[in-house]
Scaffold this active site. Structure first.
Site, PDB file in Angstrom:
ATOM      1  N   ASP A 156       0.820  -1.217   0.000  1.00  0.00           N
ATOM      2  CA  ASP A 156       0.000   0.000   0.000  1.00  0.00           C
ATOM      3  C   ASP A 156       0.851   1.263   0.000  1.00  0.00           C
ATOM      4  O   ASP A 156       0.327   2.369   0.151  1.00  0.00           O
ATOM      5  CB  ASP A 156      -0.927   0.005   1.228  1.00  0.00           C
ATOM      6  N   THR A 157       2.144   1.077  -0.133  1.00  0.00           N
ATOM      7  CA  THR A 157       3.072   2.220  -0.101  1.00  0.00           C
ATOM      8  C   THR A 157       3.885   2.196  -1.399  1.00  0.00           C
ATOM      9  O   THR A 157       3.302   2.218  -2.469  1.00  0.00           O
ATOM     10  CB  THR A 157       3.954   2.127   1.161  1.00  0.00           C
TER      11      THR A 157
END
Ligand SMILES: *[C@@H]1O[C@H](CO)[C@@H](O)[C@H](O)[C@H]1NC(C)=O
Ligand SMILES: *[C@@H]1O[C@H](CO)[C@@H](O)[C@H](O)[C@H]1NC(C)=O
Length: 270
Positions: free
Chosen positions: A172-173
């Site tokens: 998610d990064t």
């Protein structure tokens, strides 16, 4: 009399002659292509020179990495998989195992859902029916915060599967977030005497281009470091997640799970 007792004890604890490492420590990051990861300063310029970069390594997924088959599981979709897996092989050989899961909502045990930044889809052990149904096996699925206690106690098992949370693994990064996390995590382990004979395998579940958009299907960054693997080396042999299983089997003399891992190439560690 004393001599024969001593001999029996030695046989019981001796590792097979093929053994190169006494522990495998697998760290699985997420969803980044080989080229993207290699372009990151830490992955490409700092960590890679400490070990052997595998320049021709391919996924498919977590289930493959631990059972020798995708078992029909696409990507990291949630599934209950009623199949023999690496835990069966390790336990039969009296080897210890644990999976350390970041942000796991309980200290240890089987937790079936997602929670915060913990995602079950990144914990393959939660998918195996023969783990789900065994409290003793569930006890080996632990919150990652347990690792420092296990290090202090000298109780880190032979097989470690470490899953960073959905931010630290890059999912998610991005790659630089993951590499920043990895640097803080792995560097102290690499200099810790306890891990002197540990083979660290830093790998990715799958490439960002896992749907074969890649020119080289599902190629991912994988680095071998520790356990005497020569630093600053590269290996262009075709390896896959099945090679992880084959390497464990070769090292410890345990049997194969499927024809996939039986036919895979074990890592060259010399
Ligand atoms: C699990 O680990 C996280 C860090 O990843 C920690 O903040 C949390 O307190 C731990 N929870 C339990 C139940 O051990
Ligand atoms: C992986 O990352 C790509 C972008 O790099 C994104 O389009 C894709 O949805 C991600 N896949 C998963 C399974 O999260």
């Amino acid at each position: 009399m004393l001599t024969s007792l001593f001999t029996l004890a030695s046989v019981a604890t001796a590792l097979p002659a093929t053994s190169n490492f006494d522990r495998m420590f697998i760290i699985v990051l997420e969803n980044e292509s080989y080229q993207t990861v290699l372009a990151d300063n830490y992955f490409g310029q700092v960590l890679a020179p400490k070990g052997r970069l595998l320049t021709n390594y391919h996924a498919p997924n977590y289930i493959a990495m631990t059972s020798g088959s995708t078992d029909g599981v696409f990507m990291d979709n949630t599934a209950d998989v009623d199949k023999t897996n690496i835990v069966d092989k390790l336990e039969a050989a009296q080897l210890t195992w644990k999976t350390y899961q970041e942000a796991y909502p309980i200290a240890s045990g089987c937790y079936a859902g997602d929670s915060g930044t913990y995602y079950r889809k990144h914990n393959p052990f939660a998918s195996y029916v023969n783990i789900q149904s065994s409290p003793a096996r569930c006890a080996n699925i632990v919150n990652a915060s347990q690792l420092s206690a296990d290090i202090t106690a000298g109780a880190v098992p032979n097989y470690v599967f470490y899953t960073p949370d959905i931010n630290n693994d890059g999912h998610d990064t991005d790659t630089s977030y993951a590499s920043n996390w990895l640097q803080g995590f792995i560097e102290p382990l690499l200099t810790n005497q306890l891990f002197q004979n540990t083979l660290f395998v830093v790998t990715f579940d799958e490439s960002a281009n896992f749907l074969n958009i890649d020119t080289v299907h599902n190629q991912i960054y994988t680095l071998l470091v520790g356990a005497g693997v020569p630093a600053n080396t590269q290996d262009n042999t075709y390896y896959t997640h099945y090679s992880i299983l084959k390497t464990l089997q070769t090292n410890w003399g345990v049997g194969s799970l499927t024809s996939n891992d039986a036919g895979a190439t074990a890592f060259n560690l010399r």
